[in-house]
Motif scaffolding. Structure first.
Motif, short mmCIF file in Angstrom:
data_model
loop_
_atom_site.label_atom_id
_atom_site.label_comp_id
_atom_site.label_asym_id
_atom_site.label_seq_id
_atom_site.Cartn_x
_atom_site.Cartn_y
_atom_site.Cartn_z
N UNK A 60 -37.34 -13.87 29.10
CA UNK A 60 -36.03 -13.24 28.91
C UNK A 60 -34.98 -13.72 29.92
N UNK A 61 -35.29 -14.84 30.59
CA UNK A 61 -34.30 -15.47 31.45
C UNK A 61 -33.39 -16.37 30.61
N UNK A 62 -32.10 -16.48 30.97
CA UNK A 62 -31.20 -17.37 30.23
C UNK A 62 -31.64 -18.83 30.35
N UNK A 63 -31.35 -19.61 29.32
CA UNK A 63 -31.70 -21.04 29.34
C UNK A 63 -30.85 -21.75 30.39
N UNK A 64 -31.28 -22.92 30.88
CA UNK A 64 -30.48 -23.68 31.84
C UNK A 64 -29.15 -24.12 31.24
N UNK A 65 -28.22 -24.43 32.12
CA UNK A 65 -26.93 -24.93 31.66
C UNK A 65 -27.11 -26.20 30.84
N UNK A 66 -26.36 -26.30 29.77
CA UNK A 66 -26.43 -27.49 28.92
C UNK A 66 -27.29 -27.30 27.68
N UNK A 67 -28.19 -26.31 27.70
CA UNK A 67 -29.02 -26.02 26.52
C UNK A 67 -28.24 -25.09 25.60
N UNK A 68 -28.20 -25.41 24.33
CA UNK A 68 -27.36 -24.64 23.41
C UNK A 68 -28.05 -24.42 22.07
N UNK A 69 -27.33 -23.78 21.15
CA UNK A 69 -27.85 -23.53 19.81
C UNK A 69 -28.14 -24.83 19.06
N UNK A 70 -27.47 -25.91 19.46
CA UNK A 70 -27.68 -27.19 18.79
C UNK A 70 -29.08 -27.74 19.03
N UNK A 71 -29.77 -27.22 20.02
CA UNK A 71 -31.12 -27.69 20.35
C UNK A 71 -32.21 -26.97 19.56
N UNK A 72 -31.80 -26.06 18.69
CA UNK A 72 -32.77 -25.24 17.97
C UNK A 72 -32.98 -25.74 16.54
N UNK A 73 -34.16 -25.42 15.99
CA UNK A 73 -34.51 -25.76 14.62
C UNK A 73 -33.99 -24.66 13.70
N UNK A 74 -32.81 -24.88 13.12
CA UNK A 74 -32.16 -23.85 12.31
C UNK A 74 -32.96 -23.53 11.06
N UNK A 75 -33.58 -24.54 10.46
CA UNK A 75 -34.37 -24.31 9.26
C UNK A 75 -35.53 -23.37 9.55
N UNK A 117 -33.28 -11.07 16.43
CA UNK A 117 -34.64 -11.39 16.90
C UNK A 117 -34.76 -11.22 18.41
N UNK A 118 -33.71 -10.70 19.06
CA UNK A 118 -33.67 -10.45 20.50
C UNK A 118 -33.78 -11.72 21.31
N UNK A 119 -33.26 -12.83 20.77
CA UNK A 119 -33.32 -14.12 21.45
C UNK A 119 -31.99 -14.48 22.10
N UNK A 120 -31.01 -13.64 21.92
CA UNK A 120 -29.74 -13.74 22.64
C UNK A 120 -29.47 -12.40 23.29
N UNK A 121 -29.15 -12.41 24.58
CA UNK A 121 -28.88 -11.18 25.31
C UNK A 121 -27.60 -11.35 26.12
N UNK A 122 -26.68 -10.44 25.90
CA UNK A 122 -25.37 -10.50 26.57
C UNK A 122 -24.72 -11.86 26.39
N UNK A 123 -24.86 -12.36 25.17
CA UNK A 123 -24.22 -13.62 24.82
C UNK A 123 -24.92 -14.87 25.31
N UNK A 124 -26.09 -14.72 25.95
CA UNK A 124 -26.80 -15.87 26.51
C UNK A 124 -28.12 -16.11 25.76
N UNK A 125 -28.35 -17.37 25.44
CA UNK A 125 -29.59 -17.77 24.79
C UNK A 125 -30.74 -17.66 25.79
N UNK A 126 -31.89 -17.15 25.33
CA UNK A 126 -33.02 -16.92 26.23
C UNK A 126 -34.08 -18.02 26.10
#
Length: 525
Positions: A144-159, A189-198
């Motif tokens: 439940x820690x935020x991802x490092x800087x530079x990691x974004x939604x674009x790095x996820x498998x949307x399908x 899915x509780x994978x974003x918290x306070x606007x930050x990707x986990x």
């Protein structure tokens, strides 16, 4: 507490829950014992009782209790044991501290303590760190820690994300929603918290290659060994990096390539029945558990699947927590996932069932498939589950007498077996055959198997995680013949010095048990 209660308590003698001190002049050592009990099951510290369990009492002045309270204030975090006095006559009393139990960790003057029988010892550093992490677990975890800087939604498998959403709705594990934008789904899915990707989102759906150096631990190792331990050569060695869903599929594909499946036509019914060497539902659940409960803080850690000639082993990095033990995993138990966010998504996606039932389902599926019960153990900071093979249909009757791994019955086959193996064998063997199999496989199984299926001693070693009696070992291995167990498992292991008796001077003692030796441990590792 009255005099009668005091007498009964003193009569029990010193133990992990009872400590005697002659007077408050020993309050420093007494409060160390209080700290240790706070880190354990609680207990009582008595001032005015000698270590010989003689009640001598002491004078109790107003400053006496103040001195004890001042000493207790050196415990962190603050603890408040109940303090009471029990008059024992002639103006003297016994002071009783009632200590509640807890996981802790508590410290006294910066050090944590444990009770070991009637003595107080310093808590090992690794144990202190484990308890501290567990105490903070509810609010601070790697997942439940935020991802490092530079990691974004674009790095996820949307399908994969939307597949999870749709499947969870079909299963009734998520409410239907009109909001199908990526951020809304991830928040659900509780994978974003306070606007930050986990970090949990990367574990579950990370896809881009640029994540590899940031999250090297998102891997799995798959190996098929030509033998019974890791000293043997590989016949297949695969390593993959990816999200948890892709790793689960990779592992299932690997097992499909290597786990033999025997098929037969049931006489009189013309119905085909297949039986795999290891039940796929059980191995899938074990893989899912490994991915859910593993420690993702270990950069080089990875879930591992190792298939040997005589067993299958699934390993995940990370210890058991919250008082869970390998033994408790085989009974109904409360589920406390180490990574509850990841486990919750796996549940919604239909990968795992109700929390706390996974290991029990694994046991049931093994029994249904004629496999011995799987064995869990913890070693060197990892959790292992070991599956022993089932008796294939052609030899199921013999298995009832000689156990599931008789040399005379099981060639070393690691590919898929199709067709019928219960009398009339008409199919073909595909995949890889690692034993030397000669002769034709037609009609009944009459081909000659050259070489032996070794590994009975190895199987025995793998189930001996504690001191065990002969009957306990035999039961875990699923063997019914005492002679077979004695001659091919127990005696060879004793002769080679891989196990030893706990009462060597009385080999026929009814209290006799066996334990693995250092030589046996070295062979396993």
């Amino acid at each position: 507490m009255n005099k009668r209660d005091l007498r009964e308590l003193v009569a029990e003698g010193e133990s992990d829950r009872i400590e005697f001190k002659k007077s408050t002049g020993q309050r420093t050592e007494a409060v160390k014992a209080v700290c240790a009990m706070l880190n354990g099951h609680g207990g009582f510290v008595l001032f005015g009782v000698t270590d010989k369990a003689k009640v001598v009492g002491q004078l109790v002045a107003p400053t006496t209790l103040e001195d004890i309270a001042a000493e207790l204030r050196r415990i962190e975090p603050p603890a408040f044991p109940d303090i009471e006095t029990v008059n024992v006559g002639k103006g003297i009393a016994v002071i009783v501290l009632s200590v509640p139990g807890s996981v802790g960790p508590y410290t006294y003057d910066g050090r944590a303590y444990l009770r070991h029988g009637p003595t107080t010892i310093v808590m090992p550093r690794h144990e202190y760190e484990r308890r501290l992490v567990e105490r903070l677990h509810a609010t601070r975890r790697w997942e439940n820690e935020p991802v490092p800087n530079g990691v974004s939604l674009q790095d996820l498998d949307k399908q994969e994300i939307f597949f999870t959403l749709d499947h969870a709705i079909r299963l009734g594990r998520l409410e239907p929603t009109d909001r199908r934008d990526l951020q809304s789904v991830l928040r659900g899915l509780e994978l974003i918290h306070e606007g930050k990707l986990l970090n949990a989102a990367i574990v579950l759906y990370g896809k881009s290659d640029r994540l590899k150096p940031i999250y090297p631990q998102l891997g799995i190792r798959l190996g098929r060994f030509r033998g019974v331990n890791r000293l043997a050569d590989f016949s297949d060695n695969r390593q993959y990096w990816g999200n948890a869903f892709s790793l689960l599929r990779r592992a299932e594909s690997f097992l499909m390539d290597h786990v033999p499946i025997a098929g037969r036509v049931i006489p009189g019914k013309m119905v085909r029945e297949d039986q795999p060497l290891y039940p796929p539902r059980a191995t899938r659940e074990a893989l899912a558990n490994a991915l859910c409960h593993r420690d993702y803080t270990v950069p080089g850690g990875a879930v591992a699947v190792a298939m040997y000639d005589d067993h299958l082993e699934i390993t995940n990095p990370g210890a058991l927590h919250f008082g869970i033990t390998p033994k408790k995993l085989t009974r109904p138990h409360e589920s406390k996932p180490w990574n509850p966010i990841i486990a919750n998504v796996f549940y919604r996606a239909g990968i795992i069932e109700r929390w706390g039932s996974g290991t029990l389902n694994i046991i049931d599926w093994c029994i249904e498939n004629a496999n011995p019960r799987p064995v869990w153990h913890e070693q060197a900071g990892s959790v292992y589950v070991t599956f022993l093979p089932a008796a294939l249909p052609a030899t199921h009757r013999a298995a009832q007498d000689d156990g599931p791994n008789s040399k005379s019955r099981r060639p070393e086959v690691t590919g898929q077996v199709t067709g019928e193996v219960a009398g009339e064998v008409t199919g073909e063997v595909t995949g890889e055959v690692t034993g030397e199999v000669t002769g034709q496989v037609t009609g009944q199984v009459t081909g000659e198997v050259a070489g032996e299926v070794a590994g009975e001693v190895g199987q025995l070693l793998r189930v001996m995680k504690t001191e065990m009696s002969r009957s306990e070992i035999q039961q875990v291995l699923g063997l019914k013949s005492q002679a077979n167990f004695r001659d091919r498992y127990l005696l060879p292991a004793l002769k080679d010095g891989l196990i030893e008796m706990t009462i060597p001077d009385k080999p026929n003692s009814r209290m006799q048990k066996y334990k693995i030796t250092a030589k046996g441990i070295d062979l396993l590792t």
